[in-house]
Design a protein around this motif. Structure first.
Motif, mmCIF file in Angstrom:
data_model
loop_
_atom_site.group_PDB
_atom_site.id
_atom_site.type_symbol
_atom_site.label_atom_id
_atom_site.label_comp_id
_atom_site.label_asym_id
_atom_site.label_seq_id
_atom_site.Cartn_x
_atom_site.Cartn_y
_atom_site.Cartn_z
ATOM 1 N N GLN A 165 0.835 -1.201 0.000
ATOM 2 C CA GLN A 165 0.000 0.000 0.000
ATOM 3 C C GLN A 165 0.872 1.255 0.000
ATOM 4 O O GLN A 165 1.856 1.342 0.729
ATOM 5 C CB GLN A 165 -0.910 0.004 1.221
ATOM 6 C CG GLN A 165 -1.879 1.165 1.240
ATOM 7 C CD GLN A 165 -2.880 1.056 2.385
ATOM 8 O OE1 GLN A 165 -2.858 0.124 3.157
ATOM 9 N NE2 GLN A 165 -3.760 2.032 2.468
ATOM 10 N N GLY A 166 0.473 2.206 -0.846
ATOM 11 C CA GLY A 166 1.214 3.467 -0.924
ATOM 12 C C GLY A 166 2.247 3.502 -2.040
ATOM 13 O O GLY A 166 2.782 4.555 -2.355
ATOM 14 N N THR A 167 2.533 2.337 -2.634
ATOM 15 C CA THR A 167 3.489 2.321 -3.741
ATOM 16 C C THR A 167 2.728 2.389 -5.058
ATOM 17 O O THR A 167 1.509 2.257 -5.105
ATOM 18 C CB THR A 167 4.368 1.048 -3.720
ATOM 19 O OG1 THR A 167 3.518 -0.102 -3.825
ATOM 20 C CG2 THR A 167 5.184 0.959 -2.452
ATOM 21 N N SER A 168 3.461 2.603 -6.112
ATOM 22 C CA SER A 168 2.846 2.621 -7.437
ATOM 23 C C SER A 168 3.761 1.891 -8.405
ATOM 24 O O SER A 168 4.934 1.656 -8.112
ATOM 25 C CB SER A 168 2.608 4.060 -7.906
ATOM 26 O OG SER A 168 3.821 4.771 -7.932
ATOM 27 N N GLY A 169 3.206 1.517 -9.536
ATOM 28 C CA GLY A 169 3.994 0.806 -10.528
ATOM 29 C C GLY A 169 3.270 0.704 -11.850
ATOM 30 O O GLY A 169 2.116 1.108 -11.985
#
Length: 176
Positions: free
Chosen positions: A137-141
């Protein structure tokens, strides 16, 4: 007496439920419910996620088609074929319809919405997504692979300066 079998009827798109109701009503009015046993519009509950909000919808799996479990004879063929919205029976000879095989019906049983609701992805390969739940949670890709059958998406996340593939469920990500 002949055995009831499943047949596929082609309808105008969007008329599936109306055709189903009309055939059921006609069978009841003519008192032939023992010959036209079941009329089905295969649907499946799908969870759509848009803007991070989950919404359950019923989605037609075979738009433009209705399945009918019936004893085939000239009268029943005529009733179904002349129902408003029906374009004909599916098969090589519309005047002599071919019933679905047991194997095809087994596949339809799976398709007719049994089991867990499915989630449809709101993103495609190459789209940037944000992880909204779970460990990441909180990351992006960037979406590298979508597996509809397993309801998972593989994204690359930056970990210690290296891109690392991570597999997440559809419910854990949303499009940025």
């Amino acid at each position: 007496m002949a055995e009831a079998k499943w047949y596929v009827v082609h309808t105008y798109s969007g008329y599936e439920d109306k055709v189903k109701n009309d055939i059921e009503r006609t069978a009841k009015n003519r008192e032939i419910q023992d010959e036209i046993l079941e009329v089905s519009v295969p649907t499946q509950t799908v969870i759509e996620i848009k803007n991070g909000k989950r919404k359950e919808i019923n989605k037609k799996l075979l738009p433009g088609y209705v399945l009918i479990n019936m004893i085939m004879n000239k009268d029943n063929w005529y009733i179904v074929r002349n129902t408003r919205g029906v374009t004909g029976f599916v098969g090589p000879d519309p005047t002599n319809p071919v019933p679905l095989t047991d194997e095809e019906m087994a596949n339809m049983g799976v398709m007719m919405g049994e089991g867990q609701p499915r989630i449809s992805a709101e993103y495609d390969e190459g789209d940037m997504v944000s992880v909204i739940a779970g460990v990441w949670q909180g990351t992006s890709g960037v979406v590298k692979r979508i597996d509809d059958s397993r309801q998972t998406v593989t994204i690359n996340v930056d970990m210690f300066g290296r891109e690392t593939p991570v597999e997440l469920s559809f419910a854990e990500v949303k499009k940025m």
